[in-house]
Design a protein around this motif. Structure first.
Motif, short mmCIF file in Angstrom:
data_model
loop_
_atom_site.label_atom_id
_atom_site.label_comp_id
_atom_site.label_asym_id
_atom_site.label_seq_id
_atom_site.Cartn_x
_atom_site.Cartn_y
_atom_site.Cartn_z
N ASP A 167 -7.08 1.52 1.25
CA ASP A 167 -7.56 1.83 0.03
C ASP A 167 -6.71 3.08 -0.34
N LEU A 168 -6.85 3.07 -1.76
CA LEU A 168 -6.17 4.43 -2.25
C LEU A 168 -6.64 5.60 -1.86
N HIS A 169 -7.88 5.85 -1.72
CA HIS A 169 -8.46 7.02 -1.23
C HIS A 169 -8.72 7.02 0.10
N TYR A 170 -8.70 8.26 0.88
CA TYR A 170 -8.90 8.10 2.40
C TYR A 170 -10.31 7.87 2.60
N GLY A 171 -10.68 7.11 3.76
CA GLY A 171 -11.84 7.10 3.98
C GLY A 171 -12.55 8.06 5.04
N ASN A 172 -12.71 9.22 4.31
CA ASN A 172 -13.20 10.41 5.24
C ASN A 172 -14.69 9.84 5.93
N GLY A 173 -15.41 9.08 5.27
CA GLY A 173 -16.52 8.71 5.99
C GLY A 173 -16.58 8.16 7.28
N THR A 174 -15.44 7.09 7.10
CA THR A 174 -15.13 6.28 8.48
C THR A 174 -14.40 7.13 9.43
N SER A 188 -5.10 4.37 8.41
CA SER A 188 -5.60 4.47 7.21
C SER A 188 -4.00 4.81 6.52
N THR A 189 -3.92 4.13 5.31
CA THR A 189 -2.87 4.76 4.20
C THR A 189 -3.49 4.96 3.01
N TYR A 190 -3.35 6.01 2.25
CA TYR A 190 -3.81 6.33 1.09
C TYR A 190 -2.86 7.51 0.24
N GLN A 191 -3.06 7.70 -1.11
CA GLN A 191 -2.42 8.74 -1.64
C GLN A 191 -2.71 9.90 -1.33
N HIS A 192 -1.86 10.95 -1.28
CA HIS A 192 -2.27 12.17 -0.95
C HIS A 192 -1.30 12.93 -1.67
N PRO A 193 -1.57 14.33 -2.54
CA PRO A 193 -3.00 14.50 -2.60
C PRO A 193 -3.95 13.72 -3.59
N LEU A 194 -5.12 13.59 -3.23
CA LEU A 194 -5.91 12.70 -3.92
C LEU A 194 -7.51 12.72 -3.38
N VAL A 210 -1.79 7.93 7.43
CA VAL A 210 -0.60 7.60 6.90
C VAL A 210 -0.50 8.22 5.45
N PRO A 211 -0.24 9.53 5.18
CA PRO A 211 -0.42 9.74 3.61
C PRO A 211 0.65 9.44 2.85
N LEU A 212 0.50 8.83 1.48
CA LEU A 212 1.58 8.39 0.59
C LEU A 212 1.65 9.22 -0.50
N LYS A 213 2.92 9.62 -0.69
CA LYS A 213 3.11 10.39 -1.95
C LYS A 213 2.66 9.61 -3.39
N PRO A 214 2.48 10.32 -4.30
CA PRO A 214 2.17 9.28 -5.58
C PRO A 214 3.55 8.62 -5.96
N TYR A 215 3.41 7.47 -6.44
CA TYR A 215 4.43 6.29 -6.98
C TYR A 215 5.18 5.72 -5.65
N THR A 216 4.65 5.92 -4.75
CA THR A 216 5.20 5.05 -3.20
C THR A 216 4.99 3.66 -3.95
N ASP A 217 5.95 2.86 -3.62
CA ASP A 217 6.03 1.50 -4.03
C ASP A 217 5.80 0.55 -2.70
#
Length: 316
Positions: A167-174, A188-194, A210-217
């Protein structure tokens, strides 16, 4: 090659009745768009249709504490929109029924997989779940659907499960539900910061973030998955793969800035299918999380399912 057993499509009409507001991004239109696409592309004809049961109290209690469960259940008969949780995660008269079906879908999916009746159980449900922590709801989520399914799989006798969350957002609950649980691996892969602005947990051996920077392709995303996810999966050798299938990392999604395309979700489906074939007797359960551009969501689900339903060719 497609998986040898048919896909199980698990949903329920209650999941289409929960609506916080007409302009809320987590809308019943999401399921309608996906289901319309499954018919249009012909995949619906090749999937087993199942009605999601309500999750039982004991299923929820493996994940959430009693106070949280009782609070959500106490709101079941509310007649108006109540903002008891936060501004984006309100409760309406259909919310609790939908949340119980969304959590119960994964339980049914685990049963179907362990009984050898399906190759992939896809839970086309809402509300989503991966932000719901042990003691609180948040981020459009009330019960943690994928965690309920994973804990149930462990209660059925499996010794190792992996949750894959793209998901775009981190699954903090999981993460909250499985932190330092040796039988469960969370990748997990996710956009960070978000939102929810996850910063990680030191020394949490079972969390592969695995945090991903904005605009990661797509190519950069794939390289990160290969680098970080595959060694962890090879080491753990999970007996079931459970997927938090969020499609809001697509470049058209309005809530973020990642740049995945349909081919990237097909690539993920192929990767997950092939790993499961080696370590988990082909057992994959996926439950819908995010994805808020309706066209991109529907086509992304189709792309993810293609390796399981249609082989390696993505329909036009």
């Amino acid at each position: 090659m497609p998986a040898s057993l048919p896909v199980a499509w698990i949903t329920h009409a209650e999941c289409r009745r929960h609506e916080i507001a007409p302009d809320h991004p987590e809308s019943p239109r999401r399921l309608a768009a996906i289901e319309d696409r499954m018919i249009a592309c012909g995949y619906a004809d090749f999937m087993q249709q199942h009605e999601a049961p309500e999750a039982r109290y004991e299923d929820l209690a493996r994940v959430h504490n009693g106070a949280h469960i009782e609070h959500i259940l106490s709101l079941r008969d509310t007649g108006t929109v109540r903002h008891d949780i936060d501004g984006d995660t309100a409760v309406t008269e259909h919310t609790v029924a939908a949340a119980l079906r969304a959590a119960g879908a994964g339980v049914l999916g685990v049963d179907l997989l362990l009984e050898g009746r399906t190759s992939l159980a896809f839970c086309a449900v809402r509300p989503p779940g991966h932000h719901a922590e042990r003691t609180r709801a948040m981020g459009f989520c009330y019960f943690n659907n994928v965690a309920v399914a994973a804990k149930y799989a462990l209660s059925r006798g499996l010794e190792r499960v992996a949750v894959l969350d793209f998901d775009l957002h981190y699954g903090n609950g999981t993460a909250d539900c499985f932190l330092n649980e040796p039988r469960a691996l969370l990748l997990s892969t996710y956009q960070h910061p978000l939102y929810p602005y996850w910063s990680g947990v030191l020394h949490a051996q079972n969390l592969v973030d695995v945090p991903l920077k904005p605009y990661t392709d797509g190519p950069a995303f794939r390289a990160k998955v290969v680098e970080h996810w595959l060694p962890a999966l090879e080491a753990q050798r999970p007996q079931m793969l459970l997927v938090s299938a969020g499609f809001d990392a697509h470049l058209a999604d309005p809530l973020g800035d990642l740049r995945l395309q349909y081919g990237d979700f097909q690539w993920l489906g192929t990767l997950i299918r092939d790993i499961a074939a080696v370590t988990a007797q082909g057992r994959v359960l996926a439950t819908l999380e995010g994805g808020y551009d309706l066209t991109a969501l529907a086509r992304s689900v189709e792309s993810f399912l293609t390796p399981f339903v249609g082989g390696d060719e993505l329909p036009a």
